[in-house]
Design a protein around this motif. Structure first.
Motif, PDB file in Angstrom:
ATOM      1  N   ILE A   1       0.835  -1.208   0.000  1.00 38.72           N
ATOM      2  CA  ILE A   1       0.000   0.000   0.000  1.00 38.72           C
ATOM      3  C   ILE A   1       0.867   1.254   0.000  1.00 38.72           C
ATOM      4  O   ILE A   1       0.607   2.204  -0.741  1.00 38.72           O
ATOM      5  CB  ILE A   1      -0.935   0.000   1.221  1.00 38.72           C
TER       6      ILE A   1
ATOM      7  N   MET B   1      -3.195  -2.024  -5.716  1.00 40.91           N
ATOM      8  CA  MET B   1      -2.859  -2.369  -4.326  1.00 40.91           C
ATOM      9  C   MET B   1      -3.452  -3.720  -3.953  1.00 40.91           C
ATOM     10  O   MET B   1      -2.800  -4.540  -3.285  1.00 40.91           O
ATOM     11  CB  MET B   1      -3.406  -1.298  -3.376  1.00 40.91           C
TER      12      MET B   1
ATOM     13  N   ILE C   1      -8.436  -4.715   1.927  1.00 37.28           N
ATOM     14  CA  ILE C   1      -7.719  -4.205   0.755  1.00 37.28           C
ATOM     15  C   ILE C   1      -8.375  -4.688  -0.534  1.00 37.28           C
ATOM     16  O   ILE C   1      -8.540  -3.922  -1.498  1.00 37.28           O
ATOM     17  CB  ILE C   1      -6.245  -4.636   0.814  1.00 37.28           C
TER      18      ILE C   1
END
Length: 475
Positions: free
Chosen positions: A229, A430, A460
């Motif tokens: 990230i 990501m 995520i």
């Protein structure tokens, strides 16, 4: 084309389930989603603290917390008269696969032994054992079903947050800050606080950074998520606007992201986790390569800058904390021999029940029936040290592959977003990087069997795969 025409087209092409009956996003829905994002961010900060949430008590506690958050959010949406921003139908394939996996867990605890002879198997010593249920220990299977249900609800809530582009960006920034905070604590604990585990004395992995996790490898996977990230976020701030150089404010953001990423990288190396470091490096290398390819026509130096940033962070982290990791490379061959012997016996387990498995969450109970030399009897092998083998031994080859297929579907969608989008491809990238980290490390370890890591990966992935729109577009 006039502005009114553009607004008309935007409203017509919007998914029906993602807008309210009046065609606009109401204030009630906005307030509910803001509150939801804050609640989930607090939850993500707290969930790794109690030993990576790797205990049945914490599984039950987290199920209650996520359930209460979902209930309050649903009531708020009903009272405001709003619909879901992201509907179940938009991810129908994932929902079907997840439901099938959850159904398989339920079937494993049903009393089928009297009517189904397939509940028998042969142990390592040649003894024949018959069980009343498919699962050799229904209790752990029930707990695994509870975890799967919690993961599904949590992922659905993240999708609602990610439906708004600005909110999704804020959420991923919060996730990065949370990982930075846990990385800073891990470094502080191992270097300044006599290496404790929270308020207790460590019983394993002395001298290695573990943060609030018991296992250094699980902590390494957690840190590697943040590493991906941070690196992608730094690229995004530097090359905002599809390759055009950012403003001074962007450069400050780059410096902040790189500082946080350096802290995470240092903590990752301090874990002395060989495969955790490798998985993090592979995830970052993939992201740097994709950024370079996406921006090649605008900024050809982006590719070389990405490689340089990745190598620079790696060299700095290794120089400061890498001696322990390098020392452990010498024992890699011996450890590999032990793992190969373990995997050979686990594969034999799978061969005894290739379609039914021994029951979700029951590896610790079932493996001793197949445990033999050359795998050391002096150690308790409560994990398969490969999440893939663990799922196949517990759930069978077919149903045990469903979680992997779900993640592949999500990864494929994220890859398509990265390929097709001109601007909003950073969050899907990501998600791809984090997925690669988890997939690589899971081949030889059990990091994703730690609930805290699973929650972070799902967060995520949800932010990356959601069909979000620009702020204000639903008006």
């Amino acid at each position: 084309m006039s502005a009114s025409s553009f607004n008309t087209i935007s409203i017509r092409t919007m998914p029906p389930a993602a807008r309210s009956s009046s065609g606009t996003a109401g204030r009630g829905q906005t307030r509910a989603n803001i509150a939801l994002s804050v609640a989930l961010a607090i939850f993500l900060f707290l969930v790794p603290i109690p030993l990576g949430a790797n205990r049945p008590f914490f599984w039950a506690t987290n199920a209650v917390i996520v359930g209460v958050i979902a209930l309050v959010y649903a009531v708020a949406m009903i009272r405001s008269g709003e619909g879901w921003r992201i509907s179940v139908r938009q991810h129908a394939g994932i929902v079907v696969l997840w439901t099938a996996f959850l159904g398989a867990l339920i079937v494993q605890i049903l009393p089928l032994g009297d009517i189904w002879n397939s509940t028998r198997f042969i142990t390592q010593d040649g003894a024949e054992i018959s069980t009343a249920t498919i699962s050799v220990a229904p209790g752990p299977t029930v707990l695994m079903a509870l975890r799967m249900l919690t993961y599904g609800v949590f992922f659905f809530l993240v999708l609602q947050i990610a439906a708004n582009r600005a909110r999704a960006t804020s959420m991923v920034r919060a996730v990065f800050i949370i990982v930075c905070a846990h990385a800073a604590y891990g470094l502080l604990a191992v270097t300044q606080l006599d290496d404790p585990l929270l308020f207790f004395e460590k019983w394993a992995y002395e001298g290695s950074a573990t943060g609030t996790f018991v296992n250094r490898n699980s902590y390494a996977t957690f840190l590697a998520f943040g590493l991906v990230i941070g690196l992608v976020s730094a690229f995004r701030a530097l090359f905002a606007g599809n390759g055009r150089r950012g403003t001074n404010e962007n450069l400050v953001a780059v410096a902040l992201y790189l500082t946080g990423t350096a802290i995470i990288a240092a903590a990752l190396v301090a874990t002395r986790s060989r495969m955790g470091l490798a998985a993090g490096a592979i995830g970052c290398a993939l992201c740097a390569l994709v950024v370079g390819l996406k921006l090649w026509s605008h900024r050809k130096d982006a590719f070389f800058l990405g490689i340089g940033m990745t190598l620079g962070l790696s060299v700095a982290a290794l120089f400061l904390f890498g001696s322990g990791t390098l020392e452990r490379l010498g024992s890699a061959e011996r450890d590999l021999d032990v793992r190969v012997a373990l995997y050979d016996q686990v594969i034999r387990m799978i061969g005894e029940r290739p379609w039914l498995g021994f029951g979700g969450g029951t590896f610790e109970v079932a493996y001793p029936l197949f445990h033999a030399l050359p795998v050391s009897p002096d150690r308790v092998w409560d994990r398969a040290h490969s999440t893939y083998l663990s799922l196949w031994s517990e759930m069978g080859v077919v149903f045990g592959s469903l979680p992997m297929i779900i993640l592949l579907v999500i990864g494929w969608r994220c890859a398509q977003f990265v390929r097709r989008r001109e601007h909003d491809w950073w969050l899907p990238l990501m998600a791809l990087g984090a997925l690669v980290v988890g997939a690589v490390h899971s081949t030889v370890d059990f990091s994703l069997e730690m609930q805290a890591n699973t929650f972070f990966l799902l967060a995520i992935l949800g932010l990356g795969v959601s069909h979000y729109r620009r702020q204000g577009e639903d008006r």
